[in-house]
Design an enzyme around this catalytic site. Structure first.
Site, mmCIF file in Angstrom:
data_model
loop_
_atom_site.group_PDB
_atom_site.id
_atom_site.type_symbol
_atom_site.label_atom_id
_atom_site.label_comp_id
_atom_site.label_asym_id
_atom_site.label_seq_id
_atom_site.Cartn_x
_atom_site.Cartn_y
_atom_site.Cartn_z
ATOM 1 N N THR A 32 0.818 -1.215 0.000
ATOM 2 C CA THR A 32 0.000 0.000 0.000
ATOM 3 C C THR A 32 0.848 1.260 0.000
ATOM 4 O O THR A 32 1.958 1.280 0.545
ATOM 5 C CB THR A 32 -0.920 0.021 1.240
ATOM 6 N N GLU A 91 0.302 3.659 1.798
ATOM 7 C CA GLU A 91 0.409 4.129 3.190
ATOM 8 C C GLU A 91 1.788 3.814 3.778
ATOM 9 O O GLU A 91 2.164 4.381 4.798
ATOM 10 C CB GLU A 91 -0.686 3.499 4.049
ATOM 11 N N TYR A 110 -1.325 0.528 10.626
ATOM 12 C CA TYR A 110 -1.639 -0.138 9.365
ATOM 13 C C TYR A 110 -0.450 -0.068 8.413
ATOM 14 O O TYR A 110 -0.023 -1.086 7.846
ATOM 15 C CB TYR A 110 -2.871 0.506 8.729
#
Length: 344
Positions: free
Chosen positions: A124, A126, A148
């Protein structure tokens, strides 16, 4: 003889689009589900009869080994995750168990049962978090800003380690934000389009959002799952950024969504005092609530997909405006149906 594919997280947004793609390609598709008191096929309800479901859990390596033995998968797509950033602050240990150690469990299952199987890991954007360069590429240093992001970074690096240490065909797709009509209501994009539909039909006054200045690189899930499949069709395994190379603020997403419902938003104030007003009625339809701000903000994400475009031949086909329009039209139809059912 058709290929066998095993998808974790098959009932989610990406899992459902990927299952459709693989079925079109003639695969035998297996999907992992967690056992619940009520069976929920989620986004694959419409194709459930075409999928072989296996009960397993990312935190239970024995169940994953069993899933590999049953499916005899030629390709595994690991899309299972606790994928909501806000929840990762509330459940950091559970997020780590699923998004980090769960990847290792799946890799061990492959290594034990069928090491020639090809593996896709859903990484991801992120992981970039506090971005170190613009735009972000496969070589950009990582700086995750949430439990996360940290857990996903472990999953990304353990995939690379198994590739280099054991010779597994293991790839990571560093996917930037991708949405669709099947996105969960807890995600800000779907929260916005659902609210737009409810405001349009007069069943909601306004929607409360967080940081309106956050910038994201938004694409459509249907385009992005095609990139996942392409990665596992190459001669050599590698990691790829999948993105649009365009960035938009949450404010722009809101404006675009309301525009597709025939509503023009005008903004007043700034920061936590900012509000969006319906130009036609003068009513407040958007407000900012500080409770929706993250403890550590990721201000901007912008991915460069040049490598994927040149090596995989991948190209984004659904534009930002088309993405938002699809989501708004879908939610308008859902809310209209909901209201008709209530009036029966």
């Amino acid at each position: 003889m058709s290929k066998h594919a095993l998808i974790t997280g098959i009932t989610g947004q990406d899992g459902s689009y990927l299952a459709e793609l693989l079925l079109e390609q003639g695969y035998e598709v297996y999907g992992i589900m967690r056992r619940k008191s009520v069976v929920d096929y989620g986004n694959v309800e419409h194709i459930k009869d075409k999928i072989h479901f296996i009960y397993a859990d990312m935190t239970d390596v024995i169940s994953l080994i069993s899933a590999m033995r049953i499916s005899q998968a030629d390709e595994v797509y690991n899309l299972a995750a606790q994928s909501f950033v806000a929840t990762s602050w509330e459940q950091p240990l559970a997020t780590a168990e699923i998004d980090a150690l769960g990847v290792t469990n799946m890799l061990e299952a492959i290594r034990s049962v069928k090491p020639e199987c090809r593996f896709y890991q859903a990484s991801t954007s992120e992981m970039f978090g506090l971005v170190q360069e613009m735009p972000q590429t496969e070589k950009t240093p990582f700086y995750p800003r949430s439990p996360y992001g940290v857990a996903k970074l472990y999953g990304h690096w353990i995939t690379k380690n198994y590739r280099e240490s054991y010779g597994l065909f293991a790839c990571s797709g560093i996917l930037f934000n991708h949405e669709s009509e099947r996105r969960g209501l807890e995600f800000v994009t779907r929260k916005i389009t659902d609210a737009v539909a409810r405001i349009k039909f007069g069943v909601l006054d306004h929607v409360e959002l967080g940081n309106m200045d956050s910038k994201r690189d938004w694409g459509h899930s249907k385009d992005y799952v095609r990139a996942m499949w392409l990665m596992l069709q190459q001669d050599k395994p590698d990691d790829y950024v999948i993105a649009t190379n365009e960035t938009r603020t949450v404010r722009e997403f809101v404006e675009t969504a309301f525009a597709h419902a025939g509503i023009t938003v005008e903004w007043q104030g700034s920061g936590v005092d900012e509000i969006g007003i319906d130009k036609a009625t003068g009513k407040t339809i958007v407000s900012v609530n500080k409770k929706f701000f993250r403890p550590a903000e990721v201000d901007v994400l912008l991915g460069n997909p040049a490598k994927a475009e040149s090596v995989l031949g991948w190209k984004r086909e659904i534009s930002f405006s088309d993405l938002v329009e699809r989501m708004v039209k879908n939610d308008l139809a859902l809310v209209e149906h909901e209201l008709k059912c209530q009036n029966v």
